[in-house]
Design a protein around this motif. Structure first.
Motif, PDB file in Angstrom:
ATOM      1  N   ASP A   4       0.859  -1.182   0.000  1.00 20.97           N
ATOM      2  CA  ASP A   4       0.000   0.000   0.000  1.00 20.97           C
ATOM      3  C   ASP A   4       0.898   1.235   0.000  1.00 20.97           C
ATOM      4  N   PRO A   5       0.765   2.099  -1.020  1.00 16.59           N
ATOM      5  CA  PRO A   5       1.642   3.282  -1.114  1.00 16.59           C
ATOM      6  C   PRO A   5       1.557   4.210   0.089  1.00 16.59           C
ATOM      7  N   ARG A   6       0.490   4.135   0.887  1.00 18.16           N
ATOM      8  CA  ARG A   6       0.384   5.067   2.016  1.00 18.16           C
ATOM      9  C   ARG A   6       1.440   4.787   3.081  1.00 18.16           C
ATOM     10  N   TRP A   7       2.071   3.598   3.011  1.00 20.15           N
ATOM     11  CA  TRP A   7       3.109   3.262   3.975  1.00 20.15           C
ATOM     12  C   TRP A   7       4.507   3.626   3.479  1.00 20.15           C
ATOM     13  N   ILE A  15       3.889   9.939  10.633  1.00 21.74           N
ATOM     14  CA  ILE A  15       2.986   8.893  10.170  1.00 21.74           C
ATOM     15  C   ILE A  15       1.733   8.939  11.032  1.00 21.74           C
ATOM     16  N   GLU A  16       0.581   8.867  10.388  1.00 25.00           N
ATOM     17  CA  GLU A  16      -0.703   8.959  11.077  1.00 25.00           C
ATOM     18  C   GLU A  16      -0.764  10.201  11.974  1.00 25.00           C
ATOM     19  N   GLY A  17      -0.203  11.307  11.465  1.00 26.19           N
ATOM     20  CA  GLY A  17      -0.271  12.569  12.184  1.00 26.19           C
ATOM     21  C   GLY A  17       0.682  12.712  13.345  1.00 26.19           C
ATOM     22  N   ARG A  18       1.581  11.756  13.527  1.00 27.35           N
ATOM     23  CA  ARG A  18       2.511  11.797  14.650  1.00 27.35           C
ATOM     24  C   ARG A  18       3.943  11.883  14.134  1.00 27.35           C
ATOM     25  N   LEU A  49       7.955   1.795  18.210  1.00 29.16           N
ATOM     26  CA  LEU A  49       6.997   2.786  17.712  1.00 29.16           C
ATOM     27  C   LEU A  49       5.622   2.578  18.341  1.00 29.16           C
ATOM     28  N   PRO A  50       4.940   3.668  18.746  1.00 30.63           N
ATOM     29  CA  PRO A  50       3.643   3.554  19.406  1.00 30.63           C
ATOM     30  C   PRO A  50       2.463   3.513  18.445  1.00 30.63           C
ATOM     31  N   VAL A  51       2.712   3.250  17.173  1.00 33.93           N
ATOM     32  CA  VAL A  51       1.641   3.160  16.175  1.00 33.93           C
ATOM     33  C   VAL A  51       1.688   1.786  15.526  1.00 33.93           C
ATOM     34  N   ALA A  52       0.604   1.420  14.849  1.00 32.98           N
ATOM     35  CA  ALA A  52       0.531   0.129  14.164  1.00 32.98           C
ATOM     36  C   ALA A  52       0.998   0.301  12.725  1.00 32.98           C
ATOM     37  N   ILE A  53       2.140  -0.294  12.404  1.00 32.42           N
ATOM     38  CA  ILE A  53       2.663  -0.265  11.032  1.00 32.42           C
ATOM     39  C   ILE A  53       2.118  -1.511  10.329  1.00 32.42           C
ATOM     40  N   THR A 108      17.184  13.922   3.191  1.00 27.99           N
ATOM     41  CA  THR A 108      15.904  13.275   2.917  1.00 27.99           C
ATOM     42  C   THR A 108      16.090  11.770   2.725  1.00 27.99           C
ATOM     43  N   VAL A 109      15.235  10.992   3.355  1.00 29.00           N
ATOM     44  CA  VAL A 109      15.227   9.534   3.191  1.00 29.00           C
ATOM     45  C   VAL A 109      13.800   9.085   2.913  1.00 29.00           C
ATOM     46  N   VAL A 110      13.675   7.944   2.284  1.00 22.69           N
ATOM     47  CA  VAL A 110      12.366   7.348   2.024  1.00 22.69           C
ATOM     48  C   VAL A 110      12.276   6.044   2.805  1.00 22.69           C
ATOM     49  N   LEU A 111      11.235   5.927   3.636  1.00 21.35           N
ATOM     50  CA  LEU A 111      10.980   4.717   4.403  1.00 21.35           C
ATOM     51  C   LEU A 111       9.780   4.007   3.793  1.00 21.35           C
ATOM     52  N   ASP A 112      10.022   2.896   3.133  1.00 18.12           N
ATOM     53  CA  ASP A 112       8.944   2.100   2.540  1.00 18.12           C
ATOM     54  C   ASP A 112       8.658   0.931   3.471  1.00 18.12           C
ATOM     55  N   PHE A 113       7.694   1.127   4.388  1.00 17.57           N
ATOM     56  CA  PHE A 113       7.398   0.098   5.373  1.00 17.57           C
ATOM     57  C   PHE A 113       6.770  -1.142   4.742  1.00 17.57           C
TER      58      PHE A 113
END
Length: 276
Positions: free
Chosen positions: A138-141, A179-182, A257-261, A227-232
């Motif tokens: 999913d590109p959003r990650w 990510i996700e506003g954080r 990380l406190p979010v769900a990847i 600049t780096v790109v993180l493709d989770f």
């Protein structure tokens, strides 16, 4: 091909991810890959035999030594050896292999200790491998972050999948991203190629849908402005997710990380079966 059938950027993104995923599984399924490891042994000054390996093994100031018995032979760097053979000092996180029939014997050094790992192609973990489960790409990650180098690399001690073992890595810097506003951060280690980076992390999916101890993400070298790109989507399991015969490092505490990847590789089928 109709206009509706024409490839889109999403199609190309998914195809590139699928090719990467297939390469990952192919490497795991290699005849002498990590799924072929049949044991994890720690030689010391007292010579001893290990299951799945010929000879008696010991470790000392000269590195690892094997004494092969009558009729036993290893092939080291293309040369057959018999009797006593010393492999020399293996550097930390280094390894070498000796061929024994259709198997190889790995000699490595992890956490300041020498390690012996036989790798046999007919090991059931390998022959039964059906692929690694993943989230759908999913590109959003795919997120953009900023890498900030430390004034000097920071020696960073982390735990391991083997109780009591410690690994020490030089951390060259830290990555910040949203990510996700954080706004979140990850301490980075050096990658496999010059300038590239690698991060170890856990997140809110760890132990639920993804392997509890760790996942890894490789990151291309930062741009001139950091600049780096993180493709989770390409977050990967380490070998310890599949087998107990691994010494994988754990993430530093600040990389939890406190979010769900919800991206990348999930808990392997093999680990799920072991837990049942």
């Amino acid at each position: 091909m109709t206009v509706q059938d024409a490839p889109t950027d999403i199609d190309a993104f998914a195809a590139a991810w699928e090719a990467w995923h297939q390469r990952r599984d192919s490497a795991l399924a290699h005849e002498h890959g990590f799924l072929a490891v049949t044991g994890l042994y720690w030689p010391d000054a007292e010579p001893q035999r290990f299951p799945g390996a010929p000879g008696t093994w010991s470790s000392g100031g000269d590195g690892v030594t094997v004494v092969l018995g009558e009729g036993e032979e290893l092939v080291v760097d293309g040369t057959a050896v018999r009797g006593r053979h010393t492999f020399g000092v293996v550097p930390e996180r280094g390894d070498l292999t000796a061929v024994w029939g259709d198997a190889v014997i790995e000699i490595a050094r992890r956490g300041g200790h020498d390690v012996i790992r036989p790798r046999h192609p007919d090991h059931p973990l390998r022959t039964g491998f059906t692929g690694t489960p993943t989230y759908a790409p999913d590109p959003r990650w795919v997120v953009t972050g900023t890498y900030t180098p430390f004034p000097e690399p920071r020696p960073t001690s982390v735990g391991a999948s083997v109780e009591g073992l410690r690994h020490v890595y030089d951390a060259p810097g830290r990555i910040r991203f949203r990510i996700e506003g954080r706004t979140l951060g990850l301490t980075a280690f050096n990658g496999q190629t010059p300038g590239s980076l690698m991060v170890l992390f856990t997140d809110a999916t760890s132990g639920v849908t993804t392997y509890a101890a760790n996942r890894a993400l490789r990151i291309d070298a930062p741009g001139p402005d950091g600049t780096v790109v993180l493709d989770f989507n390409r977050a990967t399991n380490l070998p310890c997710a599949y087998t107990d015969f691994a010494t994988c490092p754990l993430p530093p505490g600040e990389n939890r990380l406190p979010v769900a990847i919800e991206a990348g590789e999930q808990i392997p089928h093999e680990r799920k079966r072991t837990a049942q």
